[in-house]
Each structure stands twice: as structure tokens, then as C-alpha cells.
Design a protein around this motif. Sequence first.
Motif, PDB file in Angstrom:
ATOM      1  N   VAL A 181      16.841  35.093  53.947  1.00 38.22           N
ATOM      2  CA  VAL A 181      18.299  35.226  53.991  1.00 38.22           C
ATOM      3  C   VAL A 181      18.725  35.761  55.353  1.00 38.22           C
ATOM      4  O   VAL A 181      18.103  36.678  55.896  1.00 38.22           O
ATOM      5  CB  VAL A 181      18.790  36.179  52.879  1.00 38.22           C
ATOM      6  N   LEU A 182      19.800  35.189  55.897  1.00 37.54           N
ATOM      7  CA  LEU A 182      20.409  35.693  57.127  1.00 37.54           C
ATOM      8  C   LEU A 182      21.750  36.303  56.753  1.00 37.54           C
ATOM      9  O   LEU A 182      22.638  35.613  56.249  1.00 37.54           O
ATOM     10  CB  LEU A 182      20.601  34.568  58.144  1.00 37.54           C
ATOM     11  N   GLU A 183      21.910  37.591  57.004  1.00 34.91           N
ATOM     12  CA  GLU A 183      23.081  38.343  56.549  1.00 34.91           C
ATOM     13  C   GLU A 183      23.563  39.322  57.606  1.00 34.91           C
ATOM     14  O   GLU A 183      22.795  39.740  58.478  1.00 34.91           O
ATOM     15  CB  GLU A 183      22.738  39.139  55.284  1.00 34.91           C
ATOM     16  N   ASP A 184      24.849  39.684  57.498  1.00 31.13           N
ATOM     17  CA  ASP A 184      25.392  40.731  58.364  1.00 31.13           C
ATOM     18  C   ASP A 184      25.841  41.952  57.579  1.00 31.13           C
ATOM     19  O   ASP A 184      25.911  43.049  58.128  1.00 31.13           O
ATOM     20  CB  ASP A 184      26.581  40.195  59.172  1.00 31.13           C
ATOM     21  N   SER A 185      26.152  41.786  56.287  1.00 29.62           N
ATOM     22  CA  SER A 185      26.740  42.885  55.522  1.00 29.62           C
ATOM     23  C   SER A 185      25.712  43.637  54.684  1.00 29.62           C
ATOM     24  O   SER A 185      24.679  43.088  54.288  1.00 29.62           O
ATOM     25  CB  SER A 185      27.842  42.355  54.595  1.00 29.62           C
ATOM     26  N   GLU A 186      26.026  44.886  54.400  1.00 35.00           N
ATOM     27  CA  GLU A 186      25.142  45.703  53.575  1.00 35.00           C
ATOM     28  C   GLU A 186      25.053  45.165  52.154  1.00 35.00           C
ATOM     29  O   GLU A 186      23.976  45.149  51.555  1.00 35.00           O
ATOM     30  CB  GLU A 186      25.628  47.155  53.574  1.00 35.00           C
ATOM     31  N   ASN A 187      26.180  44.717  51.595  1.00 36.92           N
ATOM     32  CA  ASN A 187      26.149  44.162  50.243  1.00 36.92           C
ATOM     33  C   ASN A 187      25.319  42.884  50.190  1.00 36.92           C
ATOM     34  O   ASN A 187      24.632  42.617  49.200  1.00 36.92           O
ATOM     35  CB  ASN A 187      27.571  43.892  49.746  1.00 36.92           C
ATOM     36  N   GLY A 188      25.367  42.097  51.249  1.00 37.72           N
ATOM     37  CA  GLY A 188      24.546  40.893  51.311  1.00 37.72           C
ATOM     38  C   GLY A 188      23.066  41.219  51.381  1.00 37.72           C
ATOM     39  O   GLY A 188      22.239  40.561  50.742  1.00 37.72           O
ATOM     40  N   ILE A 189      22.722  42.236  52.163  1.00 38.71           N
ATOM     41  CA  ILE A 189      21.325  42.668  52.263  1.00 38.71           C
ATOM     42  C   ILE A 189      20.830  43.177  50.914  1.00 38.71           C
ATOM     43  O   ILE A 189      19.718  42.858  50.472  1.00 38.71           O
ATOM     44  CB  ILE A 189      21.176  43.772  53.333  1.00 38.71           C
ATOM     45  N   ARG A 190      21.655  43.950  50.237  1.00 36.52           N
ATOM     46  CA  ARG A 190      21.277  44.449  48.905  1.00 36.52           C
ATOM     47  C   ARG A 190      21.048  43.285  47.938  1.00 36.52           C
ATOM     48  O   ARG A 190      20.112  43.288  47.140  1.00 36.52           O
ATOM     49  CB  ARG A 190      22.361  45.377  48.366  1.00 36.52           C
ATOM     50  N   SER A 191      21.919  42.296  47.999  1.00 37.38           N
ATOM     51  CA  SER A 191      21.812  41.130  47.127  1.00 37.38           C
ATOM     52  C   SER A 191      20.500  40.390  47.354  1.00 37.38           C
ATOM     53  O   SER A 191      19.784  40.047  46.406  1.00 37.38           O
ATOM     54  CB  SER A 191      22.998  40.190  47.383  1.00 37.38           C
ATOM     55  N   ALA A 192      20.176  40.142  48.614  1.00 38.75           N
ATOM     56  CA  ALA A 192      18.934  39.437  48.942  1.00 38.75           C
ATOM     57  C   ALA A 192      17.714  40.238  48.512  1.00 38.75           C
ATOM     58  O   ALA A 192      16.741  39.687  47.979  1.00 38.75           O
ATOM     59  CB  ALA A 192      18.883  39.160  50.441  1.00 38.75           C
ATOM     60  N   SER A 193      17.767  41.542  48.733  1.00 40.46           N
ATOM     61  CA  SER A 193      16.647  42.401  48.352  1.00 40.46           C
ATOM     62  C   SER A 193      16.419  42.370  46.846  1.00 40.46           C
ATOM     63  O   SER A 193      15.275  42.273  46.377  1.00 40.46           O
ATOM     64  CB  SER A 193      16.913  43.835  48.822  1.00 40.46           C
ATOM     65  N   ARG A 194      17.495  42.433  46.081  1.00 42.70           N
ATOM     66  CA  ARG A 194      17.377  42.394  44.620  1.00 42.70           C
ATOM     67  C   ARG A 194      16.867  41.044  44.131  1.00 42.70           C
ATOM     68  O   ARG A 194      16.274  40.953  43.052  1.00 42.70           O
ATOM     69  CB  ARG A 194      18.732  42.720  43.986  1.00 42.70           C
ATOM     70  N   ALA A 195      17.091  40.001  44.934  1.00 41.12           N
ATOM     71  CA  ALA A 195      16.595  38.667  44.584  1.00 41.12           C
ATOM     72  C   ALA A 195      15.139  38.479  45.000  1.00 41.12           C
ATOM     73  O   ALA A 195      14.532  37.459  44.676  1.00 41.12           O
ATOM     74  CB  ALA A 195      17.462  37.599  45.246  1.00 41.12           C
ATOM     75  N   GLY A 196      14.595  39.442  45.732  1.00 41.46           N
ATOM     76  CA  GLY A 196      13.210  39.345  46.176  1.00 41.46           C
ATOM     77  C   GLY A 196      13.018  38.419  47.358  1.00 41.46           C
ATOM     78  O   GLY A 196      11.952  37.817  47.524  1.00 41.46           O
TER      79      GLY A 196
END
Length: 227
Positions: A181-196
Motif C-alpha cells: 500500500v502507498l499512503e500518506d495519512s495515518e488512518n490509511g497506514i492503520r488500515s493497511a496494517s490491520r489488513a496485513g
Amino acid sequence: MRMVYYKTILEAAKHFEEKKAFLFDMDGLIFDTEQLFMEQLAIVMKEHGYTLTKEFYIQSLGLTGENLKSLMCGAYGEEYPFAELSAESRRRVSIVAETVGLRVKPGIRQLLGWLCEHHKNCAVVSSTHAKYVRKYLEYAGIDSYFKEVIGGDMVERSKPEPDIFLLGCEKTGVTPEEAVVLEDSENGIRSASRAGIATICVPDLKYPGEQVLPLIDVIVTAGEITE
């Protein structure tokens, strides 16, 4: 795992050359739209007697639907006309996109060319409504690079929940372990992390906080992103 730093988004992507799918956020990652949307929302809110600060806006990045409504109404009161003001802000941003165009962020076109040459599946996975995502990609002439477009209207739970990135994996035919995942926001990073899913962070309006940094695999150093 220790976070790795790179100066360009292309170098960061090459770190994950073995991955099959690259899932892109849009606002603040592909396009320089977060600043634009913040400005337009601030104007619309001011017209209705509300004040928007940059600090508060940053909290909303990546949120959509009920999560975003809850945040806004929690701050401004239950009478806050969330749907009306959000729609008007998006309408004004769309006018800018159609008439002036949206600035594609540095390094994105070069990265998309490299991913295409290496036969990687690319998808946009954005909290923005899918119809707007498709329009903006088309206006910029980069829509052909993306196999799929997944918008916030296509899932019940928005970022930071993992649903939207898991759908991105499903649509591109890969497992979370095969994607990045390529992200800029903290919520996006959290989302990707929770998705593994592994993450590349390209900071935009805000550098990730201490609680989010451990969730990032690779980060593009702020202020040094080049074409």
C-alpha cells in the motif's frame, strides 16, 4: 522490522519489487488534493458559520461515511450539516479539477511507468467516492495505469478499518502478503496494517506520529521527493 527510508517514491517501490499488486491512496498521494480540499471545505464551512483548522482537518484524513460524520458532528454539534457541506466542498474541488486540473504529485508518473514495465497490478484504493476517483484519473491522463478503482462508497467501514484494502487485494487477485500500500495519512497506514499489507508512507500534510511509525515498512523522506 526496522523502517527503511528512501528519498524517492520510485526507490521505495523498488524495495518491494517482488510484490504483485500496488494499492494507491489518491488524495495527498497521487494528487495534491488534500490542501485543495481543506481550503475549499474551510471556505464552505465559514460561509455557514463554522471554523476549520488544519490540525482538525488532519484528523479526518482517510475517513469517510459515518466515521467522518461522527468526527465532524462530534466537534461541531449534531446540527452540523455534514452531507450538505461535504457535497458542496467536493463539488468545488471537482470544478477545479475540470477547469484547472489537479497537480499529480512528484514521482507518480515515473513510478506508474516503472510498474507498468514490470507488469504489476495497480489499483487506486481511496476514501473518495469511486466516481470522483475515476474522473480525476481520467483528467490527469493516468487512468489506464490502474486495473481497479475502489472508492469509499464500496465498503461499509472506512479507513482505519482494513475493509477497503482487503477489497483492493480481492479485486486485483492477490493476497495481502502479495500487495503493498502507498499512503500518506495515518488512518490509511492503520488500515493497511490491520489488513496485513506492507506499507510505503509518503507524508503529505503531516509526518506520521509516534504511534503510527511502527506500522510503516518504508517511508519517503519528507521534502526530498523528486521526479
